[in-house]
Design a protein around this motif. Structure first.
Motif, PDB file in Angstrom:
ATOM      1  N   VAL A 186       1.003  -1.349  -0.072  1.00 25.14           N
ATOM      2  CA  VAL A 186      -0.200  -0.073  -0.094  1.00 25.14           C
ATOM      3  C   VAL A 186       0.748   1.372  -0.091  1.00 25.14           C
ATOM      4  O   VAL A 186       1.779   1.213   0.757  1.00 25.14           O
ATOM      5  N   GLU A 187       0.528   2.327  -0.738  1.00 22.50           N
ATOM      6  CA  GLU A 187       1.322   3.563  -0.754  1.00 22.50           C
ATOM      7  C   GLU A 187       1.188   4.205   0.615  1.00 22.50           C
ATOM      8  O   GLU A 187       0.160   4.577   0.768  1.00 22.50           O
ATOM      9  N   GLN A 188       2.187   4.397   1.432  1.00 19.61           N
ATOM     10  CA  GLN A 188       2.305   4.798   2.554  1.00 19.61           C
ATOM     11  C   GLN A 188       3.650   5.449   3.114  1.00 19.61           C
ATOM     12  O   GLN A 188       4.446   5.158   2.400  1.00 19.61           O
ATOM     13  N   GLN A 189       3.736   6.071   4.160  1.00 18.12           N
ATOM     14  CA  GLN A 189       5.130   6.405   4.606  1.00 18.12           C
ATOM     15  C   GLN A 189       5.890   5.251   4.783  1.00 18.12           C
ATOM     16  O   GLN A 189       5.462   3.906   5.532  1.00 18.12           O
ATOM     17  N   ILE A 190       7.122   5.210   4.529  1.00 21.87           N
ATOM     18  CA  ILE A 190       8.033   4.160   4.430  1.00 21.87           C
ATOM     19  C   ILE A 190       8.334   3.758   5.970  1.00 21.87           C
ATOM     20  O   ILE A 190       8.866   2.756   5.981  1.00 21.87           O
ATOM     21  N   CYS A 191       8.333   4.565   6.869  1.00 20.97           N
ATOM     22  CA  CYS A 191       8.641   4.317   8.132  1.00 20.97           C
ATOM     23  C   CYS A 191       7.615   3.349   8.951  1.00 20.97           C
ATOM     24  O   CYS A 191       8.036   2.766   9.948  1.00 20.97           O
ATOM     25  N   VAL A 192       6.466   3.032   8.550  1.00 19.82           N
ATOM     26  CA  VAL A 192       5.478   2.593   9.177  1.00 19.82           C
ATOM     27  C   VAL A 192       5.481   0.973   9.024  1.00 19.82           C
ATOM     28  O   VAL A 192       4.952   0.346   9.794  1.00 19.82           O
ATOM     29  N   GLY A 193       6.007   0.435   7.752  1.00 27.40           N
ATOM     30  CA  GLY A 193       5.930  -0.864   7.708  1.00 27.40           C
ATOM     31  C   GLY A 193       6.671  -1.705   8.985  1.00 27.40           C
ATOM     32  O   GLY A 193       6.329  -2.846   9.194  1.00 27.40           O
ATOM     33  N   TYR A 194       7.693  -1.078   9.310  1.00 29.49           N
ATOM     34  CA  TYR A 194       8.473  -1.737  10.521  1.00 29.49           C
ATOM     35  C   TYR A 194       7.437  -2.229  11.890  1.00 29.49           C
ATOM     36  O   TYR A 194       7.533  -3.347  12.378  1.00 29.49           O
ATOM     37  N   GLY A 195       6.292  -1.448  11.930  1.00 27.64           N
ATOM     38  CA  GLY A 195       5.550  -1.884  13.062  1.00 27.64           C
ATOM     39  C   GLY A 195       4.693  -2.843  12.718  1.00 27.64           C
ATOM     40  O   GLY A 195       3.843  -3.583  13.515  1.00 27.64           O
ATOM     41  N   PHE A 196       4.517  -3.480  11.316  1.00 23.62           N
ATOM     42  CA  PHE A 196       3.736  -4.513  11.078  1.00 23.62           C
ATOM     43  C   PHE A 196       4.394  -5.829  11.588  1.00 23.62           C
ATOM     44  O   PHE A 196       3.400  -6.823  11.761  1.00 23.62           O
ATOM     45  N   GLY A 197       5.599  -5.816  11.842  1.00 24.15           N
ATOM     46  CA  GLY A 197       6.518  -7.132  12.110  1.00 24.15           C
ATOM     47  C   GLY A 197       6.429  -7.375  13.438  1.00 24.15           C
ATOM     48  O   GLY A 197       5.846  -6.862  14.263  1.00 24.15           O
ATOM     49  N   ASP A 198       7.562  -8.155  13.723  1.00 29.35           N
ATOM     50  CA  ASP A 198       7.884  -8.788  15.001  1.00 29.35           C
ATOM     51  C   ASP A 198       8.990  -7.825  15.789  1.00 29.35           C
ATOM     52  O   ASP A 198       9.579  -8.183  16.891  1.00 29.35           O
ATOM     53  N   GLY A 199       9.460  -6.772  15.226  1.00 30.17           N
ATOM     54  CA  GLY A 199      10.493  -5.611  15.803  1.00 30.17           C
ATOM     55  C   GLY A 199      11.862  -6.304  15.501  1.00 30.17           C
ATOM     56  O   GLY A 199      12.756  -5.910  16.228  1.00 30.17           O
ATOM     57  N   ARG A 200      11.928  -7.327  15.073  1.00 32.54           N
ATOM     58  CA  ARG A 200      13.074  -7.979  14.440  1.00 32.54           C
ATOM     59  C   ARG A 200      12.881  -8.373  13.036  1.00 32.54           C
ATOM     60  O   ARG A 200      13.000  -7.571  12.161  1.00 32.54           O
ATOM     61  N   GLN A 201      13.062  -9.546  12.660  1.00 31.74           N
ATOM     62  CA  GLN A 201      13.394 -10.093  11.341  1.00 31.74           C
ATOM     63  C   GLN A 201      12.138  -9.674  10.382  1.00 31.74           C
ATOM     64  O   GLN A 201      12.415  -9.029   9.354  1.00 31.74           O
ATOM     65  N   THR A 202      10.910  -9.758  10.750  1.00 32.75           N
ATOM     66  CA  THR A 202       9.785  -9.579   9.899  1.00 32.75           C
ATOM     67  C   THR A 202       9.764  -7.888   9.626  1.00 32.75           C
ATOM     68  O   THR A 202       9.591  -7.393   8.538  1.00 32.75           O
ATOM     69  N   SER A 203       9.777  -7.216  10.780  1.00 35.15           N
ATOM     70  CA  SER A 203      10.059  -5.819  10.736  1.00 35.15           C
ATOM     71  C   SER A 203      11.255  -5.388   9.800  1.00 35.15           C
ATOM     72  O   SER A 203      10.942  -4.363   8.880  1.00 35.15           O
TER      73      SER A 203
END
Length: 329
Positions: free
Chosen positions: A130-147
């Motif tokens: 989804v077109e959105q701020q590049i910084c926000v994707g990190y929060g969808f993950g586990d704070g480690r590998q998936t983030s």
């Protein structure tokens, strides 16, 4: 990733030290309308293109490149995070290492950059970007590998599919440790931070220690004009001095790399192996550092009230060429 590629991934003079040094943060949103996003887009060179024709010139993909994405997270380090609670990758910088030309190039990426970002569901299932701020994707993950992987993908999308080989992220609680490893960084304050720390008044020259480093590089809304750009300029000033001091330590003492890594490890998540990192930092300590690339662009407030940054298409195209290609004579 093959072994040869993994070794190249740590082959910059400052490698993880400067990678960690660059983890200074740009959290929050600047709610002031600046200008409209451009309506036209310029085609970026795609990752699979070995040659590119542009303005009568031919460019070819450079060999011997390794790319490392550095992420600074606006969250203290934890063992685990609830869904969407891992924070945002508020500081993003791409490091491109060229083992043939012995250079290090850096791309500064604004946290508010709009680009396709993969969305992860609560169970980790993947949805279309989804077109959105590049910084926000990190929060969808586990704070480690998936983030880290989601953020890597977003940067690859921004750059037309160019490959990011490895990554390193750090929580905000690592800033003071890194600063003090370098012996503290001396700065002259162009803004007034005294509401946070009475010693940090405008015009004062002082050596930052402990929490003062985080105050200097992170505080925005209550400081000066309050813009992300002003803070990024302050961060760049700090980074240059920090990198110089860390570089001196590396050149004087090979063991400093491991000492620094061990001190920073509680705050880091990376797929760069410790031993490989230390050996290659020392081996490549004399690589030339090129000027940081900062794509031009425009800001506007999005429909959700948050700031959005749209890189100028021609500027981003030029950045991709400079980082990944060379002109054919």
């Amino acid at each position: 990733m093959n072994t040869k590629k993994q070794y190249r991934a740590a082959a910059a003079a400052l490698a993880v030290l400067v990678l960690a040094a660059l983890l200074l943060f740009a959290g929050g949103s600047w709610l002031e309308k600046r200008s409209r996003k451009p309506e036209t887009r310029t085609e970026l060179p795609q990752a699979e293109q070995e040659t590119v024709e542009l303005n009568g010139h031919t460019y070819k993909k450079r060999d011997g490149l390794t790319t490392i994405l550095v992420m600074g997270v606006d969250h203290e380090t934890q063992e685990s995070y609830a869904y969407r609670q891992a924070g945002q990758a508020d500081f993003l910088r791409l490091i491109v290492l060229d083992s043939n030309n012995k250079t290090v190039q850096q791309l500064q990426i604004d946290r508010d950059t709009i680009t396709p970002v993969t969305v992860l569901g609560v169970m980790g299932d993947r949805y279309e970007p989804v077109e959105q701020q590049i910084c926000v994707g990190y929060g969808f993950g586990d704070g480690r590998q998936t983030s880290c992987e989601v953020t890597v993908e977003a940067v690859e999308n921004l750059l037309g599919g160019q490959t990011v080989d490895q990554y390193l992220s750090m929580g905000l609680d690592g800033i003071s440790t890194l600063n003090d490893l370098a012996g503290g960084i001396t700065v002259t304050l162009e803004d007034d931070f005294s509401a946070i720390d009475p010693a940090m008044t405008k015009g004062t020259t002082l050596t930052l220690h402990g929490d003062q480093a985080e105050t200097f590089v992170r505080t925005r809304r209550s400081i000066g004009v309050g813009t992300n750009e002003a803070r990024m300029a302050r961060q760049e000033q700090y980074i240059q001095k920090l990198a110089t001091q860390l570089d001196a330590e590396v050149k004087q003492n090979q063991n400093f790399v491991l000492t620094a890594y061990d001190a920073m490890e509680p705050y880091l998540y990376t797929n760069i192996p410790r031993g490989q990192l230390a050996n290659e930092v020392w081996a490549a300590k004399d690589y030339e550092r090129m000027d940081t690339i900062k794509p031009e662009g425009t800001h506007e407030i999005g429909a959700d009230g948050f700031m959005e940054f749209y890189p100028d298409a021609a500027s981003l195209q030029q950045a991709v060429l400079q980082l990944f290609y060379e002109q054919v004579e």
